[in-house]
Scaffold this active site. Structure first.
Site, PDB file in Angstrom:
ATOM      1  NE  ARG A  35      -4.241  -1.566   2.043  1.00 23.26           N
ATOM      2  CZ  ARG A  35      -5.116  -1.822   2.996  1.00 23.26           C
ATOM      3  NH1 ARG A  35      -4.887  -1.415   4.241  1.00 23.26           N
ATOM      4  NH2 ARG A  35      -6.213  -2.494   2.733  1.00 23.26           N
ATOM      5  CE  LYS A 190     -16.319 -10.871  10.484  1.00 23.21           C
ATOM      6  NZ  LYS A 190     -15.511  -9.716  10.713  1.00 23.21           N
ATOM      7  N   GLY A 334      -5.862  -8.037   1.125  1.00 24.68           N
ATOM      8  CA  GLY A 334      -4.496  -8.033   1.650  1.00 24.68           C
ATOM      9  C   GLY A 334      -3.755  -9.346   1.478  1.00 24.68           C
ATOM     10  N   GLY A 357     -12.061  -4.886   2.085  1.00 18.66           N
ATOM     11  CA  GLY A 357     -13.485  -4.573   2.260  1.00 18.66           C
ATOM     12  C   GLY A 357     -13.938  -3.498   1.288  1.00 18.66           C
TER      13      GLY A 357
END
Ligand code: 3PG
Length: 375
Positions: A35, A190, A334, A357
């Site tokens: 990043r 999730k 990631g 996300g």
């Protein structure tokens, strides 16, 4: 969304850049600088044009680690960009106005050390904005957060998008009008947060492969024993998707002792930790037939060292993309990007997204709060 190339004057102009330096840090050192490297072209462009650059970011820390961005300043230095680290945001004004020369750069301490950041407190946003004349958002991977530095600051300053943010929007938007065959590989955990995404891409894509803990939810919905495997909290109803011919899941799984099993033969005490080799082979055919490949999330419990299926799929996608000019591959998350970087084959993919996300939210909604805030 205006590009930083549209900024008219740079010389001595104070430019506040929201980057996402939320990077893994172990024992005080950054362990993955992806990043940071992706934000560098924007930082260098602004500095070389003579602006005074003020970098800011959040850092969400794991227990036992210090919540400081100081190690990021070290990485920036190693990458050739000297930065002055400012450990107290309240000292920033003084330093920027009296000591920072044109073309120089400072990095503020972790924004989340201030309560106002996550609360999107107006006063805190105003305080940040008071440091500069212009705001630049170069934090695509944090644009799903309605935090002060993302959606608050642009209310007070003329605002622009950094180079990487522009690239993210351009590349990810291809998924809304893709070439076919299109395979979407969706992994991770999730499901309760990912149903809109599944629904949307079951319409757009030709194949949706669901892996990781998400696949365990599908196994559960099919009535299979899932033992001690990671599953969602029970609030998701996947029954209506099970007969969709576009939806595919692992055909074999790896359990903790590295044994390979059919997913419907799991014992009560067993735990799925990765997809098996037959799954990787079945994906090879689908990937090699695809013109558009979109992938988010590792196929196994990556952080626990179960990386084989992810590495296998990484190589297949890389080879197929580099051997075929009309194939586009977009990968994010990631751990998935870390897997690609560790194999040294990043340049074989069309685009690596910095978003985890944020990438998923952008794909589901076609926009993000931080991008909307840029106007
Ligand atoms: C990320 O790592 O996905 C972004 O930096 C956002 O971080 P957060 O989930 O802690 O808000």
């Amino acid at each position: 969304m205006r590009s930083i190339t549209e900024i008219e004057y740079f010389d001595g102009v104070k430019i506040l850049v929201r980057a996402d330096f939320n990077v893994p840090i172990k024992n005080g050192a950054v362990t993955d600088d992806f990043r940071i490297r992706t934000a560098l072209p924007t930082i260098n462009f602004l500095c070389e044009k003579g602006a005074k650059v003020i970098l800011m970011s959040h850092l969400e820390v794991k227990e036992g680690e210090k919540a400081t961005l100081a190690p990021v300043a070290e990485v920036l230095k190693k990458l050739g960009r000297e930065v002055k680290f400012i450990s107290n945001i309240r000292d920033a004004n003084e330093f920027i106005d009296h000591e920072l020369d044109n073309g120089q750069c400072v990095l503020l301490e972790n924004l989340r050390l201030n309560e106002g950041e996550k609360k999107n407190d107006r006063k805190f946003a105003e305080e940040l904005a008071s440091l500069a004349d212009i705001f630049v958002n170069e934090a695509f991977s944090a644009c799903h957060r309605k935090h002060a530095s993302i959606v608050g600051v642009p209310k007070f300053l003329p605002s622009y998008a950094g180079f990487q943010l522009e690239k993210e929007v351009k590349n990810l938007s291809q998924a809304f009008n893709p070439a076919h065959p299109f395979i979407f590989i969706l992994s991770g955990a999730k499901f309760e947060t990912k149903l809109p995404l599944l629904e949307k891409f079951l319409r757009i894509a030709d194949t949706v492969f669901v892996g990781g803990a998400l696949a365990n939810d599908i196994f559960k919905a099919k009535g299979y024993e899932t033992g001690r495997s990671v599953v969602s909290d029970g609030s998701v109803d996947l029954s209506k998707y099970l007969s969709n011919p576009k939806l595919t899941v692992p055909v074999d799984v790896v359990i903790e002792n590295n044994e390979i099993k059919a997913p419907d033969l799991l014992g009560k005490d067993e735990k799925i930790v990765d997809a098996g080799p037959a799954t990787v082979e079945s994906l090879r055919g689908k990937i090699n037939a695809a013109k558009f490949i979109l992938w988010n999330g590792p196929l196994g419990l990556y952080e626990d060292g179960f990386t084989a299926a992810t590495a296998g799929v990484t190589r297949i996608v890389a080879d197929h993309t580099s051997e075929n000019k009309n194939v586009m591959s977009i990968v994010g998350g990631g751990d998935t990007v870390a897997a690609i970087e560790s194999l040294g084959i990043s340049d074989k993919f069309t685009f690596l997204s910095t978003g985890g996300g944020a990438m998923l939210d952008f794909l589901a909604q076609g926009n993000l709060p931080g991008i909307e805030a840029l106007g």
